[in-house]
Design a protein around this motif. Structure first.
Motif, PDB file in Angstrom:
ATOM      1  N   ILE A 131      12.385 -12.584  -7.531  1.00  0.00           N
ATOM      2  CA  ILE A 131      11.713 -12.001  -8.692  1.00  0.00           C
ATOM      3  C   ILE A 131      11.704 -10.486  -8.508  1.00  0.00           C
ATOM      4  O   ILE A 131      11.366  -9.980  -7.434  1.00  0.00           O
ATOM      5  N   ALA A 132      12.110  -9.750  -9.555  1.00  0.00           N
ATOM      6  CA  ALA A 132      12.090  -8.288  -9.513  1.00  0.00           C
ATOM      7  C   ALA A 132      10.924  -7.775 -10.354  1.00  0.00           C
ATOM      8  O   ALA A 132      10.757  -8.189 -11.504  1.00  0.00           O
ATOM      9  N   LEU A 133      10.118  -6.900  -9.752  1.00  0.00           N
ATOM     10  CA  LEU A 133       8.975  -6.284 -10.439  1.00  0.00           C
ATOM     11  C   LEU A 133       9.168  -4.768 -10.413  1.00  0.00           C
ATOM     12  O   LEU A 133       8.616  -4.070  -9.550  1.00  0.00           O
ATOM     13  N   PRO A 134       9.962  -4.229 -11.335  1.00  0.00           N
ATOM     14  CA  PRO A 134      10.350  -2.814 -11.258  1.00  0.00           C
ATOM     15  C   PRO A 134       9.202  -1.832 -11.442  1.00  0.00           C
ATOM     16  O   PRO A 134       9.325  -0.667 -11.046  1.00  0.00           O
ATOM     17  N   TYR A 135       8.054  -2.272 -12.009  1.00  0.00           N
ATOM     18  CA  TYR A 135       6.930  -1.359 -12.243  1.00  0.00           C
ATOM     19  C   TYR A 135       5.748  -1.628 -11.322  1.00  0.00           C
ATOM     20  O   TYR A 135       4.636  -1.172 -11.563  1.00  0.00           O
ATOM     21  N   ILE A 136       6.015  -2.380 -10.254  1.00  0.00           N
ATOM     22  CA  ILE A 136       4.964  -2.649  -9.266  1.00  0.00           C
ATOM     23  C   ILE A 136       5.503  -2.279  -7.888  1.00  0.00           C
ATOM     24  O   ILE A 136       6.610  -2.686  -7.518  1.00  0.00           O
ATOM     25  N   THR A 137       4.730  -1.520  -7.135  1.00  0.00           N
ATOM     26  CA  THR A 137       5.136  -1.162  -5.777  1.00  0.00           C
ATOM     27  C   THR A 137       4.638  -2.221  -4.800  1.00  0.00           C
ATOM     28  O   THR A 137       3.726  -3.001  -5.101  1.00  0.00           O
ATOM     29  N   LYS A 138       5.208  -2.201  -3.618  1.00  0.00           N
ATOM     30  CA  LYS A 138       4.799  -3.162  -2.598  1.00  0.00           C
ATOM     31  C   LYS A 138       3.349  -2.916  -2.199  1.00  0.00           C
ATOM     32  O   LYS A 138       2.579  -3.869  -1.968  1.00  0.00           O
ATOM     33  N   ALA A 139       2.952  -1.635  -2.155  1.00  0.00           N
ATOM     34  CA  ALA A 139       1.562  -1.303  -1.786  1.00  0.00           C
ATOM     35  C   ALA A 139       0.585  -1.862  -2.817  1.00  0.00           C
ATOM     36  O   ALA A 139      -0.482  -2.378  -2.453  1.00  0.00           O
ATOM     37  N   GLN A 140       0.897  -1.771  -4.089  1.00  0.00           N
ATOM     38  CA  GLN A 140       0.026  -2.312  -5.131  1.00  0.00           C
ATOM     39  C   GLN A 140      -0.107  -3.823  -4.984  1.00  0.00           C
ATOM     40  O   GLN A 140      -1.190  -4.393  -5.170  1.00  0.00           O
ATOM     41  N   TRP A 141       0.980  -4.467  -4.682  1.00  0.00           N
ATOM     42  CA  TRP A 141       0.975  -5.937  -4.508  1.00  0.00           C
ATOM     43  C   TRP A 141       0.056  -6.331  -3.346  1.00  0.00           C
ATOM     44  O   TRP A 141      -0.762  -7.261  -3.466  1.00  0.00           O
ATOM     45  N   ILE A 142       0.193  -5.605  -2.236  1.00  0.00           N
ATOM     46  CA  ILE A 142      -0.624  -5.912  -1.061  1.00  0.00           C
ATOM     47  C   ILE A 142      -2.098  -5.590  -1.326  1.00  0.00           C
ATOM     48  O   ILE A 142      -3.001  -6.333  -0.940  1.00  0.00           O
ATOM     49  N   GLU A 143      -2.346  -4.483  -2.021  1.00  0.00           N
ATOM     50  CA  GLU A 143      -3.718  -4.079  -2.325  1.00  0.00           C
ATOM     51  C   GLU A 143      -4.459  -5.153  -3.118  1.00  0.00           C
ATOM     52  O   GLU A 143      -5.654  -5.377  -2.914  1.00  0.00           O
ATOM     53  N   ARG A 144      -3.770  -5.844  -4.005  1.00  0.00           N
ATOM     54  CA  ARG A 144      -4.392  -6.915  -4.790  1.00  0.00           C
ATOM     55  C   ARG A 144      -4.468  -8.236  -4.010  1.00  0.00           C
ATOM     56  O   ARG A 144      -5.024  -9.205  -4.511  1.00  0.00           O
ATOM     57  N   GLY A 145      -3.891  -8.268  -2.838  1.00  0.00           N
ATOM     58  CA  GLY A 145      -3.967  -9.462  -2.001  1.00  0.00           C
ATOM     59  C   GLY A 145      -2.977 -10.552  -2.353  1.00  0.00           C
ATOM     60  O   GLY A 145      -3.064 -11.671  -1.823  1.00  0.00           O
ATOM     61  N   PRO A 154      10.270 -14.620  -2.881  1.00  0.00           N
ATOM     62  CA  PRO A 154      10.851 -13.322  -2.497  1.00  0.00           C
ATOM     63  C   PRO A 154      10.780 -12.362  -3.687  1.00  0.00           C
ATOM     64  O   PRO A 154      11.144 -12.734  -4.799  1.00  0.00           O
ATOM     65  N   ILE A 155      10.332 -11.131  -3.427  1.00  0.00           N
ATOM     66  CA  ILE A 155      10.116 -10.173  -4.508  1.00  0.00           C
ATOM     67  C   ILE A 155      10.838  -8.864  -4.213  1.00  0.00           C
ATOM     68  O   ILE A 155      10.846  -8.374  -3.076  1.00  0.00           O
ATOM     69  N   ILE A 156      11.430  -8.298  -5.252  1.00  0.00           N
ATOM     70  CA  ILE A 156      12.011  -6.962  -5.197  1.00  0.00           C
ATOM     71  C   ILE A 156      11.039  -6.032  -5.921  1.00  0.00           C
ATOM     72  O   ILE A 156      10.830  -6.166  -7.134  1.00  0.00           O
ATOM     73  N   PHE A 157      10.429  -5.105  -5.192  1.00  0.00           N
ATOM     74  CA  PHE A 157       9.447  -4.200  -5.795  1.00  0.00           C
ATOM     75  C   PHE A 157      10.131  -2.942  -6.336  1.00  0.00           C
ATOM     76  O   PHE A 157      11.272  -2.607  -5.961  1.00  0.00           O
ATOM     77  N   GLY A 158       9.403  -2.244  -7.179  1.00  0.00           N
ATOM     78  CA  GLY A 158       9.951  -1.060  -7.824  1.00  0.00           C
ATOM     79  C   GLY A 158      10.314   0.049  -6.853  1.00  0.00           C
ATOM     80  O   GLY A 158      11.184   0.879  -7.168  1.00  0.00           O
ATOM     81  N   ASP A 159       9.660   0.085  -5.680  1.00  0.00           N
ATOM     82  CA  ASP A 159       9.983   1.112  -4.693  1.00  0.00           C
ATOM     83  C   ASP A 159      10.972   0.591  -3.648  1.00  0.00           C
ATOM     84  O   ASP A 159      11.120   1.179  -2.579  1.00  0.00           O
ATOM     85  N   GLU A 160      11.660  -0.531  -3.966  1.00  0.00           N
ATOM     86  CA  GLU A 160      12.655  -1.090  -3.054  1.00  0.00           C
ATOM     87  C   GLU A 160      14.020  -1.236  -3.754  1.00  0.00           C
ATOM     88  O   GLU A 160      14.783  -2.143  -3.466  1.00  0.00           O
ATOM     89  N   LEU A 161      14.286  -0.295  -4.644  1.00  0.00           N
ATOM     90  CA  LEU A 161      15.523  -0.388  -5.417  1.00  0.00           C
ATOM     91  C   LEU A 161      16.632   0.522  -4.895  1.00  0.00           C
ATOM     92  O   LEU A 161      17.689   0.640  -5.521  1.00  0.00           O
ATOM     93  N   GLY A 162      16.413   1.165  -3.765  1.00  0.00           N
ATOM     94  CA  GLY A 162      17.482   1.948  -3.145  1.00  0.00           C
ATOM     95  C   GLY A 162      18.584   1.029  -2.652  1.00  0.00           C
ATOM     96  O   GLY A 162      18.367  -0.161  -2.392  1.00  0.00           O
TER      97      GLY A 162
END
Length: 730
Positions: A131-145, A154-162
């Protein structure tokens, strides 16, 4: 292998998807260049999601890691309320909840059901889903638990698109399906399945490793692997956001691609009204079967061409008949006008069916000044046959095409020109009219249409495509058909053809020598790669023969004996494998057709004349006893005039009456007939005629030259086939 976008990407609401897609293309750029990877934005495999069908957002095929499906969700962290296993709950989003991982997983299993039909791929390919979440960062995901929840995919976060990070994330994701190494052979088969080509057709258990008879060669060809043609992939699966012109040589696959494109359009946009229009009535059955095949292929058998689909996707002959509506008659009924019939215009003495169809379309346009738009997309096959002579134009426009344009809804509310009109053509197959369907010819000098099919659409889709590879007809037959049809080796100079290197290349030929100045020596060559038919390599006898006879009866007796040999010795099916094409026009051609039929009957060979209700019938009392859509009958050899043979094909083709062309060798329409007749062949062709004419030497010279032609360019041809639209695209 390239990455394909099947529809314009970047519309409102798709910025997130585009962000991920662009990142994927960058991440796999090296593998793409090495031919070890391909990808699709919205690959056309439609699985049911609720009451709708949805295709995968992104599909990647990687020779090293297998198949990857990425579902893109373009929401912010505040839009995601809860993750309960596979069920995700949203707020202030276009849906209240969803199962993105399960949805992508279903799509993966649906795709692998296609793979499982091929022995080389069955349980041998790895597959994974992210699943790709281009407008959510990994830190935001972890912060929400959310990272601590069970069953998080498996997730592709917006800050992992390099490039490096994205590749690593995809490669480290767990496989749902674990396969074996993808060898070169498996990779070839996988690409073939993705492209929709039938990799194995028919009963391959009867195929021979060392084929000798024609039937063994035909069966062996069914075991050959289909090849992903990159250009065909791009054309067939792309839904353009406006007009598109497809120029393709005979046997290049134009008709199949239009059927694929129409099926894809319907599944992607089931609310659209779509028309798939063609010229030859005998193609009804074939076109319907192709559309049905692609609908089933794209939905894993869930959707077919049934009565419900027919209400939105209409397969229409250009004119129509008493028992079956056509494009013209549908337009008339839509506007409350009685359609004109053949009998209605008989007194107009119009030559050629193309002129006749154009005439009645022009009459409708005159009678109904305001045509009500109805269709969202119109796809036209055999476009060269729907052109009219200058006298039948409607306000300097081609009437059939102008009617089609008027019947189309606007794609963009602010643009009344660039509607979704798609047409395919091959000017070499035009029998009645030598006018080439360029945009200037179709729509007149109107400046608004000047770039109608030049350049690219927004997003990169080409407005003009030119298909130069011929899959149907073996190389020696195709090159001979081109050379004879154009008169390349004619002592008095070529009659029709191309006079620049770029346009020759676009139909699959290299100009080895010369630049088409008067008096220059020109050398053309067609590379083998542009004619991938394998029959010349497998056959012990020449695939093209030319036979001369002292009398017509001698010619026809030899024809009957050859067909008897095909049936009894080669084991060929009369209606599946053999076709006779009769050259000529009018009553003379009809008389020769019946003479051929009588000769076959005298040799106890069943025959069939197109449109007859049954085999071994020479004529019908009236049209009610005919079936205009019928081209073959079980157990009988079809004997067809050229006009009815167009669009059809057979492994063995006999072209009768070369003397008719030779007696009037400067007649371009007759040479075009010969071209059409020869290019119906999928394996072997025999051309025959009576008497002795200078053109026979030209034919013999062409056959000796095979794929390389050297001639003097004496003067510009009578009919110039240079493509002004292509020149504008350069």
């Amino acid at each position: 292998m390239p990455f394909f976008e099947t529809e314009l990407l970047g519309k409102p609401g798709e910025t997130g998807e585009k962000k991920v897609w662009d990142a994927v293309k960058q991440a796999y750029r090296e593998q793409d260049q090495q031919g070890k990877c391909t990808g699709y934005w919205r690959y056309p495999l439609f699985t049911k999601v609720g009451q709708q069908r949805k295709e995968p957002d992104i599909l990647i095929a990687d020779q090293d890691y297998g198949v990857v499906i990425i579902e893109v969700k373009s929401f912010n962290i505040d839009n995601l309320v809860a993750v309960n296993g596979h069920l995700w709950e949203y707020k202030n989003f276009y849906e209240k909840s969803g199962n993105p991982y399960q949805q992508a997983e279903d799509q993966l299993y649906s795709l692998f059901s296609h793979f499982d039909r091929e022995r080389q791929l069955r349980r041998n390919i790895s597959g994974k889903v992210l699943i790709a979440l281009p407008y959510i960062t990994k830190a935001q995901w972890i912060e929400r638990g959310f990272d601590r929840l069970p069953s998080v995919p498996p997730i592709i976060f917006g800050d992992e698109l390099g490039r490096g990070t994205l590749r690593r994330t995809i490669e480290e994701a767990a496989n749902i399906l674990r396969g074996e190494e993808i060898t070169a052979e498996r990779w070839h088969v996988l690409l073939s399945v993705l492209s929709g080509k039938p990799v194995i057709v028919g009963d391959t258990s009867m195929a021979s490793d060392n084929p000798s008879t024609k039937l063994e060669i035909i069966r062996s060809l069914t075991t050959k692997l289909g090849e992903m043609d990159v250009q065909q992939e791009g054309i067939g699966k792309m839904i353009p956001p406006g007009p598109q012109r497809i120029r393709g040589i005979a046997g290049s696959g134009k008709s199949v691609l239009l059927c694929q494109k129409a099926a894809h359009m319907h599944l992607k946009h089931p609310d659209w009204n779509i028309a798939l229009v063609f010229f030859s009535r005998s193609l009804y059955e074939e076109v319907t079967a192709q559309v049905d095949k692609w609908l089933r292929h794209f939905t894993n058998g869930d959707v077919c061409y049934d009565d419900k689909v027919k209400q939105k996707l209409r397969i229409l002959h250009a004119w129509g008949g008493a028992n079956r509506p056509g494009f013209y008659s549908f337009a008339c009924n839509l506007h409350g006008v009685r359609p004109l019939t053949v009998n209605d215009i008989r007194n107009e003495r119009i030559f050629g069916m193309g002129n006749s169809i154009g005439y009645i379309c022009g009459q409708l346009l005159e009678k109904v000044p305001h045509i009500e738009p109805f269709f969202d997309a119109i796809l036209i096959d055999e476009g060269q046959d729907l052109m009219v002579s200058e006298q039948y134009k409607h306000k300097d426009k081609q009437p059939f095409y102008w009617l089609a344009h008027k019947l189309l809804k606007q794609v963009d509310a602010n643009d009344d020109v660039n509607k979704r009109l798609i047409w395919a053509y091959d000017e070499s197959q035009s029998l009645d009219n030598l006018t080439i369907p360029t945009s200037r010819e179709l729509f007149g000098p109107d400046e608004a249409f000047r770039s109608f099919v030049t350049g690219n659409h927004q997003g990169g889709a080409k407005k003009s495509e030119i298909m130069h590879r011929c899959y149907r007809t073996p190389g020696p037959i195709l090159t001979a058909a081109h050379a004879i049809g154009m008169g390349l080796l004619r002592p008095d100079g070529m009659l029709r053809g191309i006079t620049n290197k770029e346009d020759w290349k676009s139909i699959g030929y290299d100009v080895i020598r010369g630049s088409f100045r008067q008096g220059e020596t020109i050398t053309l060559q067609r590379p083998e790669k542009n004619s991938p038919n394998l029959v010349p390599m497998l056959s012990k006898e020449p695939v093209l023969q030319f036979n001369r006879y002292a009398s017509r009866q001698e010619e026809l007796n030899a024809l009957a004996e050859a067909i008897q040999h095909n049936i009894t010795h080669d084991g060929l099916s009369p209606h599946e494998h053999i076709l006779i094409v009769v050259l000529g026009a009018g009553r003379d051609a009809t008389a020769l057709q019946k003479q051929v039929a009588n000769t076959l009957q005298a040799h106890h060979i069943d025959f069939y004349l197109p449109s007859m209700r049954a085999k071994n019938v020479l004529s019908a009392a009236n049209y009610r006893e005919q079936n205009p859509d019928k081209f073959t009958d079980d157990g009988a050899v079809t004997i067809s005039l050229v006009s009815r043979a167009k669009g059809n094909e057979a492994h063995i083709v006999y072209v009768v009456g070369a003397d008719i062309v030779a007696a009037d060798e400067a007649n371009i329409q007759l040479r075009n007939q010969l071209f059409v007749g020869l290019t119906r062949s999928k394996g072997w062709a025999t051309l025959s005629g009576v008497g002795n004419y200078p053109m026979y030497d030209e034919i013999s010279d062409v056959m000796v030259a095979r794929d390389t032609f050297t001639f003097e360019f004496r003067r510009p041809p009578v009919q110039l086939m240079d493509d002004p639209d292509a020149a504008s695209n350069a």
